[in-house]
Scaffold this motif. Structure first.
Motif, PDB file in Angstrom:
ATOM      1  N   ALA A 182      12.890  -0.510 -10.696  1.00 11.08           N
ATOM      2  CA  ALA A 182      13.391  -0.026  -9.406  1.00 11.08           C
ATOM      3  C   ALA A 182      12.236   0.214  -8.438  1.00 11.08           C
ATOM      4  O   ALA A 182      12.333  -0.117  -7.248  1.00 11.08           O
ATOM      5  CB  ALA A 182      14.201   1.251  -9.609  1.00 11.08           C
ATOM      6  N   ASP A 183      11.120   0.767  -8.931  1.00 11.24           N
ATOM      7  CA  ASP A 183       9.976   1.055  -8.066  1.00 11.24           C
ATOM      8  C   ASP A 183       9.388  -0.225  -7.478  1.00 11.24           C
ATOM      9  O   ASP A 183       9.029  -0.269  -6.297  1.00 11.24           O
ATOM     10  CB  ASP A 183       8.889   1.807  -8.846  1.00 11.24           C
ATOM     11  CG  ASP A 183       9.292   3.243  -9.176  1.00 11.24           C
ATOM     12  OD1 ASP A 183      10.255   3.738  -8.549  1.00 11.24           O
ATOM     13  OD2 ASP A 183       8.656   3.837 -10.057  1.00 11.24           O
ATOM     14  N   MET A 227       8.239  -6.275 -16.415  1.00  8.09           N
ATOM     15  CA  MET A 227       8.563  -6.836 -15.110  1.00  8.09           C
ATOM     16  C   MET A 227       7.528  -7.886 -14.746  1.00  8.09           C
ATOM     17  O   MET A 227       6.343  -7.700 -14.954  1.00  8.09           O
ATOM     18  CB  MET A 227       8.559  -5.731 -14.051  1.00  8.09           C
ATOM     19  CG  MET A 227       9.031  -6.173 -12.652  1.00  8.09           C
ATOM     20  SD  MET A 227       7.821  -7.078 -11.671  1.00  8.09           S
ATOM     21  CE  MET A 227       6.493  -5.912 -11.579  1.00  8.09           C
ATOM     22  N   THR A 228       7.978  -9.004 -14.218  1.00  8.83           N
ATOM     23  CA  THR A 228       7.081 -10.054 -13.765  1.00  8.83           C
ATOM     24  C   THR A 228       7.395 -10.383 -12.319  1.00  8.83           C
ATOM     25  O   THR A 228       8.552 -10.481 -11.941  1.00  8.83           O
ATOM     26  CB  THR A 228       7.245 -11.332 -14.613  1.00  8.83           C
ATOM     27  OG1 THR A 228       6.994 -11.005 -15.963  1.00  8.83           O
ATOM     28  CG2 THR A 228       6.274 -12.405 -14.165  1.00  8.83           C
ATOM     29  N   THR A 229       6.358 -10.535 -11.533  1.00  9.79           N
ATOM     30  CA  THR A 229       6.544 -10.959 -10.153  1.00  9.79           C
ATOM     31  C   THR A 229       6.030 -12.381 -10.018  1.00  9.79           C
ATOM     32  O   THR A 229       4.904 -12.675 -10.392  1.00  9.79           O
ATOM     33  CB  THR A 229       5.768 -10.050  -9.182  1.00  9.79           C
ATOM     34  OG1 THR A 229       6.182  -8.714  -9.376  1.00  9.79           O
ATOM     35  CG2 THR A 229       6.013 -10.464  -7.753  1.00  9.79           C
ATOM     36  N   VAL A 237      11.059 -16.950   1.344  1.00  6.02           N
ATOM     37  CA  VAL A 237      11.030 -16.144   0.124  1.00  6.02           C
ATOM     38  C   VAL A 237       9.756 -15.308   0.112  1.00  6.02           C
ATOM     39  O   VAL A 237       8.648 -15.843   0.083  1.00  6.02           O
ATOM     40  CB  VAL A 237      11.094 -17.036  -1.134  1.00  6.02           C
ATOM     41  CG1 VAL A 237      10.976 -16.183  -2.392  1.00  6.02           C
ATOM     42  CG2 VAL A 237      12.386 -17.833  -1.163  1.00  6.02           C
ATOM     43  N   ARG A 238       9.945 -13.988   0.144  1.00  4.62           N
ATOM     44  CA  ARG A 238       8.796 -13.083   0.060  1.00  4.62           C
ATOM     45  C   ARG A 238       8.362 -12.913  -1.384  1.00  4.62           C
ATOM     46  O   ARG A 238       7.164 -12.827  -1.686  1.00  4.62           O
ATOM     47  CB  ARG A 238       9.146 -11.723   0.656  1.00  4.62           C
ATOM     48  CG  ARG A 238       8.090 -10.652   0.420  1.00  4.62           C
ATOM     49  CD  ARG A 238       8.502  -9.318   1.014  1.00  4.62           C
ATOM     50  NE  ARG A 238       8.383  -9.341   2.456  1.00  4.62           N
ATOM     51  CZ  ARG A 238       8.840  -8.370   3.246  1.00  4.62           C
ATOM     52  NH1 ARG A 238       9.463  -7.327   2.708  1.00  4.62           N
ATOM     53  NH2 ARG A 238       8.681  -8.440   4.548  1.00  4.62           N
ATOM     54  N   ALA A 239       9.338 -12.828  -2.308  1.00  2.00           N
ATOM     55  CA  ALA A 239       9.005 -12.625  -3.721  1.00  2.00           C
ATOM     56  C   ALA A 239      10.185 -13.053  -4.578  1.00  2.00           C
ATOM     57  O   ALA A 239      11.335 -13.023  -4.142  1.00  2.00           O
ATOM     58  CB  ALA A 239       8.663 -11.168  -3.990  1.00  2.00           C
ATOM     59  N   HIS A 240       9.875 -13.465  -5.797  1.00  2.00           N
ATOM     60  CA  HIS A 240      10.886 -13.754  -6.817  1.00  2.00           C
ATOM     61  C   HIS A 240      10.527 -12.871  -8.011  1.00  2.00           C
ATOM     62  O   HIS A 240       9.557 -13.130  -8.718  1.00  2.00           O
ATOM     63  CB  HIS A 240      10.857 -15.234  -7.193  1.00  2.00           C
ATOM     64  CG  HIS A 240      12.035 -15.658  -8.012  1.00  2.00           C
ATOM     65  ND1 HIS A 240      12.441 -16.983  -8.087  1.00  2.00           N
ATOM     66  CD2 HIS A 240      12.908 -14.968  -8.782  1.00  2.00           C
ATOM     67  CE1 HIS A 240      13.508 -17.073  -8.860  1.00  2.00           C
ATOM     68  NE2 HIS A 240      13.789 -15.858  -9.313  1.00  2.00           N
ATOM     69  N   LEU A 241      11.292 -11.825  -8.194  1.00  2.00           N
ATOM     70  CA  LEU A 241      10.994 -10.816  -9.211  1.00  2.00           C
ATOM     71  C   LEU A 241      11.824 -11.063 -10.464  1.00  2.00           C
ATOM     72  O   LEU A 241      13.031 -11.284 -10.389  1.00  2.00           O
ATOM     73  CB  LEU A 241      11.302  -9.425  -8.673  1.00  2.00           C
ATOM     74  CG  LEU A 241      10.695  -9.066  -7.315  1.00  2.00           C
ATOM     75  CD1 LEU A 241      11.193  -7.701  -6.859  1.00  2.00           C
ATOM     76  CD2 LEU A 241       9.178  -9.082  -7.382  1.00  2.00           C
ATOM     77  N   LEU A 260      10.747  -4.589  -1.146  1.00  2.00           N
ATOM     78  CA  LEU A 260      11.633  -4.553   0.014  1.00  2.00           C
ATOM     79  C   LEU A 260      10.967  -3.858   1.207  1.00  2.00           C
ATOM     80  O   LEU A 260      11.237  -4.198   2.364  1.00  2.00           O
ATOM     81  CB  LEU A 260      12.938  -3.841  -0.334  1.00  2.00           C
ATOM     82  CG  LEU A 260      13.851  -4.602  -1.307  1.00  2.00           C
ATOM     83  CD1 LEU A 260      15.003  -3.710  -1.762  1.00  2.00           C
ATOM     84  CD2 LEU A 260      14.397  -5.866  -0.659  1.00  2.00           C
ATOM     85  N   ARG A 261      10.074  -2.912   0.920  1.00  2.00           N
ATOM     86  CA  ARG A 261       9.352  -2.238   2.010  1.00  2.00           C
ATOM     87  C   ARG A 261       8.225  -3.101   2.540  1.00  2.00           C
ATOM     88  O   ARG A 261       7.669  -2.826   3.604  1.00  2.00           O
ATOM     89  CB  ARG A 261       8.722  -0.927   1.478  1.00  2.00           C
ATOM     90  CG  ARG A 261       9.697   0.231   1.369  1.00  2.00           C
ATOM     91  CD  ARG A 261       8.914   1.554   1.359  1.00  2.00           C
ATOM     92  NE  ARG A 261       7.748   1.488   0.497  1.00  2.00           N
ATOM     93  CZ  ARG A 261       7.593   2.206  -0.619  1.00  2.00           C
ATOM     94  NH1 ARG A 261       8.538   3.032  -1.021  1.00  2.00           N
ATOM     95  NH2 ARG A 261       6.500   2.097  -1.327  1.00  2.00           N
TER      96      ARG A 261
END
Length: 253
Positions: free
Chosen positions: A242-243, A1-3, A233-237, A249-250
């Motif tokens: 899922a975690d 996973m990359t953020t 845009v808060r983040a581009h994942l 989102l929280r």
């Protein structure tokens, strides 16, 4: 996973289906003004499945409408399939959407007097384009519609109707398919089926899909997830777990 951070390009991107720079959309004026988008910078990679998420009022549907040329931004630029949309008049935008984009909505929007097959082919008929029978047969087979093409929408289940809508969106070989809450009217089994088919269109047909959703289960089918909050845009994942998605989102990240 990359953020990736807001506005950055996901790794290993060789071609972009759409870009936005400084995208702003404001409704109303003065004290009544609503700032739906606040200077969004975004790169959407081609041949991937991107979900746009965020709480109600975050601007996700407005972003999709601006990217698809369905709404005019107040400021900023949008480029889709290499074509800048700013400066295009309504007729030019209509032609661009017809030739380069596909749409899947929560409401299936099928014509009840036409068969499933006729509904699938309708965009080609409206555009005066020749039917590619090989593509038509491959699409309808891939989407499990081969034995339903002679049925009218009223004779099909909700999931089957949405399959027809997906085939209709894909038949023109669009640069991008925009899907706005495509499983909103479906039960969990039909939802999983439709989302799997959208993912199949990316994996097997090389399609680019951009989907607005508020459902975590739906976003789990996507390769990339863009999270909006308060019009930004808060983040581009990229390939999130899922975690990680839940944490983002929280607001933990």
């Amino acid at each position: 996973m990359t953020t990736t951070t807001a506005g950055s390009t996901p790794p290993a991107t060789t071609h972009l289906a759409a870009t936005a720079r400084g995208l702003t959309r404001t409704y109303g004026r003065g004290d009544a003004a609503v700032h739906a988008l606040r200077g969004v910078d975004l790169d959407l990679p081609a041949s991937r499945f991107t979900a746009i998420m965020g709480p109600s009022g975050s601007g996700k549907s407005t972003l999709m409408h601006c990217l698809a040329g369905l709404d005019q931004p107040s400021a900023g630029t949008v480029t889709v399939a290499g074509r800048p949309l700013h400066g295009l008049d309504d007729d030019q935008l209509t032609l661009f959407r017809r030739e380069h984009l596909g749409f899947v909505f929560q409401a299936f929007n099928l014509l009840p007097m036409l068969t499933a097959g006729q509904n699938v082919l309708l965009p080609l008929e409206l555009a005066g384009r020749r039917v590619d029978r090989d593509r038509y047969e491959r699409l309808t087979a891939t989407l499990g519609l081969a034995d339903r093409l002679g049925h009218r929408p009223g004779e099909l289940s909700g999931g089957q109707q949405q399959r027809v809508a997906i085939a209709r969106a894909l038949i023109t070989n669009p640069a991008v398919v925009f899907a706005d809450e495509p499983t909103g009217n479906l039960d969990s089994e039909a939802s999983a089926e439709v989302l799997g088919l959208l993912r199949t269109s990316v994996r097997e047909l090389g399609q680019t899909v951009v989907m607005v959703t508020h459902e975590l289960a739906a976003a789990a089918y996507a390769d990339d997830v863009v999270v909006l909050a308060d019009g930004a845009v808060r983040a581009h994942l990229v390939d999130p777990t899922a975690d990680t998605l839940v944490a983002t989102l929280r607001g933990d990240r």
